[in-house]
Design a protein around this motif. Structure first.
Motif, PDB file in Angstrom:
ATOM      1  N   ALA A 168      -3.411  13.306  -7.520  1.00  0.00           N
ATOM      2  CA  ALA A 168      -2.239  13.630  -8.015  1.00  0.00           C
ATOM      3  C   ALA A 168      -2.194  13.444  -9.233  1.00  0.00           C
ATOM      4  O   ALA A 168      -2.812  12.766  -9.840  1.00  0.00           O
ATOM      5  CB  ALA A 168      -0.879  13.080  -7.007  1.00  0.00           C
TER       6      ALA A 168
ATOM      7  N   PHE B  75       8.939  10.971  -3.309  1.00  0.00           N
ATOM      8  CA  PHE B  75       8.801   9.873  -4.326  1.00  0.00           C
ATOM      9  C   PHE B  75       9.253  10.660  -5.728  1.00  0.00           C
ATOM     10  O   PHE B  75       9.561   9.471  -7.024  1.00  0.00           O
ATOM     11  CB  PHE B  75       7.700   9.636  -4.589  1.00  0.00           C
ATOM     12  N   GLU B  76       9.019  11.756  -6.481  1.00  0.00           N
ATOM     13  CA  GLU B  76       9.562  12.428  -7.748  1.00  0.00           C
ATOM     14  C   GLU B  76      11.012  11.582  -8.370  1.00  0.00           C
ATOM     15  O   GLU B  76      11.322  11.345  -9.360  1.00  0.00           O
ATOM     16  CB  GLU B  76       8.932  13.781  -7.871  1.00  0.00           C
TER      17      GLU B  76
ATOM     18  N   VAL C 159       1.009   4.031  -3.439  1.00  0.00           N
ATOM     19  CA  VAL C 159       0.094   5.770  -2.271  1.00  0.00           C
ATOM     20  C   VAL C 159       2.070   6.830  -2.924  1.00  0.00           C
ATOM     21  O   VAL C 159       1.754   7.973  -3.415  1.00  0.00           O
ATOM     22  CB  VAL C 159       0.004   5.766  -1.467  1.00  0.00           C
ATOM     23  N   GLY C 160       3.546   6.636  -2.092  1.00  0.00           N
ATOM     24  CA  GLY C 160       4.258   6.863  -3.408  1.00  0.00           C
ATOM     25  C   GLY C 160       4.343   7.367  -4.115  1.00  0.00           C
ATOM     26  O   GLY C 160       4.844   8.402  -4.742  1.00  0.00           O
ATOM     27  N   PHE C 161       4.269   6.532  -4.877  1.00  0.00           N
ATOM     28  CA  PHE C 161       4.500   6.114  -6.342  1.00  0.00           C
ATOM     29  C   PHE C 161       3.172   7.137  -6.766  1.00  0.00           C
ATOM     30  O   PHE C 161       3.364   8.185  -7.823  1.00  0.00           O
ATOM     31  CB  PHE C 161       4.733   5.306  -7.192  1.00  0.00           C
ATOM     32  N   ARG C 162       2.263   7.115  -6.378  1.00  0.00           N
ATOM     33  CA  ARG C 162       1.152   7.662  -6.863  1.00  0.00           C
ATOM     34  C   ARG C 162       1.277   9.028  -6.807  1.00  0.00           C
ATOM     35  O   ARG C 162       1.529   9.763  -7.457  1.00  0.00           O
ATOM     36  CB  ARG C 162      -0.168   7.247  -5.937  1.00  0.00           C
ATOM     37  N   LEU C 163       2.309   9.362  -5.682  1.00  0.00           N
ATOM     38  CA  LEU C 163       2.094  11.123  -5.590  1.00  0.00           C
ATOM     39  C   LEU C 163       3.076  11.837  -6.471  1.00  0.00           C
ATOM     40  O   LEU C 163       3.105  12.639  -6.856  1.00  0.00           O
ATOM     41  CB  LEU C 163       2.971  11.293  -4.225  1.00  0.00           C
ATOM     42  N   ALA C 164       3.797  10.604  -7.064  1.00  0.00           N
ATOM     43  CA  ALA C 164       5.078  11.151  -8.065  1.00  0.00           C
ATOM     44  C   ALA C 164       4.278  10.496  -9.017  1.00  0.00           C
ATOM     45  O   ALA C 164       4.802  11.298 -10.342  1.00  0.00           O
ATOM     46  CB  ALA C 164       6.556  10.435  -7.833  1.00  0.00           C
TER      47      ALA C 164
ATOM     48  N   ARG D 220       7.927  18.274 -10.442  1.00  0.00           N
ATOM     49  CA  ARG D 220       7.236  19.239 -10.520  1.00  0.00           C
ATOM     50  C   ARG D 220       6.639  20.284  -8.747  1.00  0.00           C
ATOM     51  O   ARG D 220       8.021  20.017  -8.406  1.00  0.00           O
ATOM     52  CB  ARG D 220       5.946  18.275 -10.680  1.00  0.00           C
TER      53      ARG D 220
ATOM     54  N   ALA E  63      -3.044  11.473  -2.976  1.00  0.00           N
ATOM     55  CA  ALA E  63      -2.126  10.585  -3.989  1.00  0.00           C
ATOM     56  C   ALA E  63      -3.149  10.728  -4.866  1.00  0.00           C
ATOM     57  O   ALA E  63      -2.215  10.088  -6.762  1.00  0.00           O
ATOM     58  CB  ALA E  63      -1.861   9.314  -3.465  1.00  0.00           C
TER      59      ALA E  63
ATOM     60  N   ALA F 272       6.015  14.011  -2.287  1.00  0.00           N
ATOM     61  CA  ALA F 272       5.961  13.979  -3.215  1.00  0.00           C
ATOM     62  C   ALA F 272       7.406  13.806  -4.425  1.00  0.00           C
ATOM     63  O   ALA F 272       6.825  13.591  -5.011  1.00  0.00           O
ATOM     64  CB  ALA F 272       4.146  14.693  -3.662  1.00  0.00           C
TER      65      ALA F 272
ATOM     66  N   VAL G 172       2.914   8.256 -10.691  1.00  0.00           N
ATOM     67  CA  VAL G 172       2.396   6.777 -11.634  1.00  0.00           C
ATOM     68  C   VAL G 172       1.245   6.836 -10.979  1.00  0.00           C
ATOM     69  O   VAL G 172       1.179   6.229 -10.209  1.00  0.00           O
ATOM     70  CB  VAL G 172       3.279   6.093 -10.511  1.00  0.00           C
TER      71      VAL G 172
ATOM     72  N   PHE H  84       0.868  -1.148  -0.366  1.00  0.00           N
ATOM     73  CA  PHE H  84       0.438   0.588  -0.279  1.00  0.00           C
ATOM     74  C   PHE H  84       0.791   1.224  -0.064  1.00  0.00           C
ATOM     75  O   PHE H  84       0.308   1.648  -0.982  1.00  0.00           O
ATOM     76  CB  PHE H  84      -0.793   0.258   1.186  1.00  0.00           C
ATOM     77  N   ASP H  85       1.851   1.343   1.194  1.00  0.00           N
ATOM     78  CA  ASP H  85       2.749   2.840   0.834  1.00  0.00           C
ATOM     79  C   ASP H  85       3.090   3.092  -0.284  1.00  0.00           C
ATOM     80  O   ASP H  85       3.560   3.793  -0.637  1.00  0.00           O
ATOM     81  CB  ASP H  85       3.380   2.890   2.608  1.00  0.00           C
ATOM     82  N   THR H  86       4.041   2.016  -0.791  1.00  0.00           N
ATOM     83  CA  THR H  86       4.599   2.061  -1.940  1.00  0.00           C
ATOM     84  C   THR H  86       4.136   2.174  -3.519  1.00  0.00           C
ATOM     85  O   THR H  86       4.321   3.896  -3.986  1.00  0.00           O
ATOM     86  CB  THR H  86       5.572   1.272  -2.256  1.00  0.00           C
TER      87      THR H  86
ATOM     88  N   PHE I  95      10.025   6.727   1.735  1.00  0.00           N
ATOM     89  CA  PHE I  95       9.516   6.352   2.409  1.00  0.00           C
ATOM     90  C   PHE I  95      10.159   7.181   3.972  1.00  0.00           C
ATOM     91  O   PHE I  95       7.934   7.647   4.273  1.00  0.00           O
ATOM     92  CB  PHE I  95      10.036   5.160   2.861  1.00  0.00           C
TER      93      PHE I  95
ATOM     94  N   LEU J 221       7.173   9.974   3.874  1.00  0.00           N
ATOM     95  CA  LEU J 221       5.777  10.016   3.369  1.00  0.00           C
ATOM     96  C   LEU J 221       5.354   9.443   5.068  1.00  0.00           C
ATOM     97  O   LEU J 221       4.447  10.311   4.983  1.00  0.00           O
ATOM     98  CB  LEU J 221       5.959   8.299   2.642  1.00  0.00           C
TER      99      LEU J 221
END
Lengths: 106, 212
Positions: B87, B138-139, A13-18, B115, B84, B135, A20, A9-11, B65, B68
């Motif tokens: 985004a 993670f980018e 969510v993290g990549f969604r923020l970026a 961004r 998320a 964010a 993906v 889940f956390d991974t 992480f 986050l």
């Protein structure tokens, strides 16, 4: 081409923020393999990001799945608990097979 | 001593043919050996890159992480998840292949991932700066991971090619060339033997004719 994340889940969510958007939260290695199969069938997936913890359990199946194609690429990343100790380090194994001697990488 | 090639007639024609084959095999062997050495050199170059790439990706992810978790602590897991989902999506990756010593390896190109806060697409009114931080981290991590994927795949492909080249070099060196050479030697000996036989036959006949 699309990027896709199969992870906890956390991974995801993290990549969604970026940015993906295509993230699949999976509970078990089997589920992850099923997802991977589906993604391989779709032609426009360029990269699949998966956590080491998942890949390590389904390594041989995953490798068979991706062997003959140039895309998608599969990359393993550590999850939030950090890098794991692997049974066989795939990179080291490759080096050993290619060069014939064990070379310490790192 | 190596096996002979089966079904060869000991004739001069065959001998000539075999001799050109030996020459060709030796030339091929030398070229393959050069290819193998060059591949191994490339392999080590990329290996150097890979070491750095994995370390970097892992470090970036660790930071990401941590950020986050802070964001989740300050805003709650549910809110972070909502953001998320809100985004904006990145454009994805461009893929090409390039060739290293004839091995086609992939090249992944990620559009600019970093961004500004406004471009990310979630609301600013009820989010904290920790979320922005997460964010952003993670980018960065995404860029490092894409780089890592490319390098690791290249290594895998190169290793495979090295392995098969090595196998071919060894097959030529230990099987094909000795076999060809053994056959050449065999034919030469047979031809010599036939010549001596003939010579002796003539002598005998001459002696018999003279004795009459």
């Amino acid at each position: 081409m699309r990027i896709s994340v199969i992870a906890d889940f956390d991974t995801v969510v993290g990549f969604r923020l970026a940015g993906v958007k295509e993230g699949y939260v999976v509970e078990s290695p089997e589920e992850a393999l099923e997802r991977l199969r589906e993604l391989v069938r779709q032609e426009d997936v360029g990269l699949v990001i998966m956590t080491e913890r998942l890949v390590d359990r389904i390594r041989s199946e995953a490798e068979r799945l991706l062997e003959k194609r140039s895309f998608p690429l599969l990359v393993e990343i550590p999850d939030k608990a950090g890098p794991i100790e692997k049974k066989v380090d795939p990179m080291k194994e490759l080096v050993r097979r290619a060069v014939g001697v064990d070379i310490k990488i790192e | 001593m190596a096996d002979l090639i089966e079904g060869v007639n000991p004739t001069r024609m065959e001998l000539l043919k075999l001799k050109t084959k030996v020459k060709l095999a030796k030339k091929g062997h030398r070229l393959l050996k050069e290819k193998r050495d060059a591949l191994i050199m490339e392999f080590f170059n990329i290996l150097e890159e890979a070491k750095g790439a994995r370390r970097q990706a892992e470090a970036r992810l660790r930071e990401a992480f941590a950020a986050l978790i802070l964001a989740q602590a300050s805003m709650g897991v549910v809110k972070v998840t909502q953001c998320a989902y809100a985004a904006k999506e990145t454009p994805g990756i461009e893929t090409y292949t390039r060739s290293i010593m004839g091995v086609r390896v992939p090249v992944l190109e990620l559009q600019e991932t970093s961004r500004s806060v406004i471009e990310r697409g979630y609301g600013l009114a009820d989010t904290t700066s920790q979320l922005d931080e997460a964010a952003a981290r993670f980018e960065e991590a995404l860029a490092a991971v894409v780089q890592l994927a490319e390098v690791e795949r290249s290594i895998k492909l190169l290793a495979k090619e090295i392995e098969s080249t090595k196998r071919r070099v060894n097959a030529l060196e230990n099987v094909l060339i000795p076999r060809l050479e053994a056959t050449v030697k065999y034919i030469k000996m047979r031809l010599d033997e036939m010549e001596r036989e003939n010579f002796f036959k003539l002598k005998r006949i001459k002696a018999m004719i003279e004795a009459r």
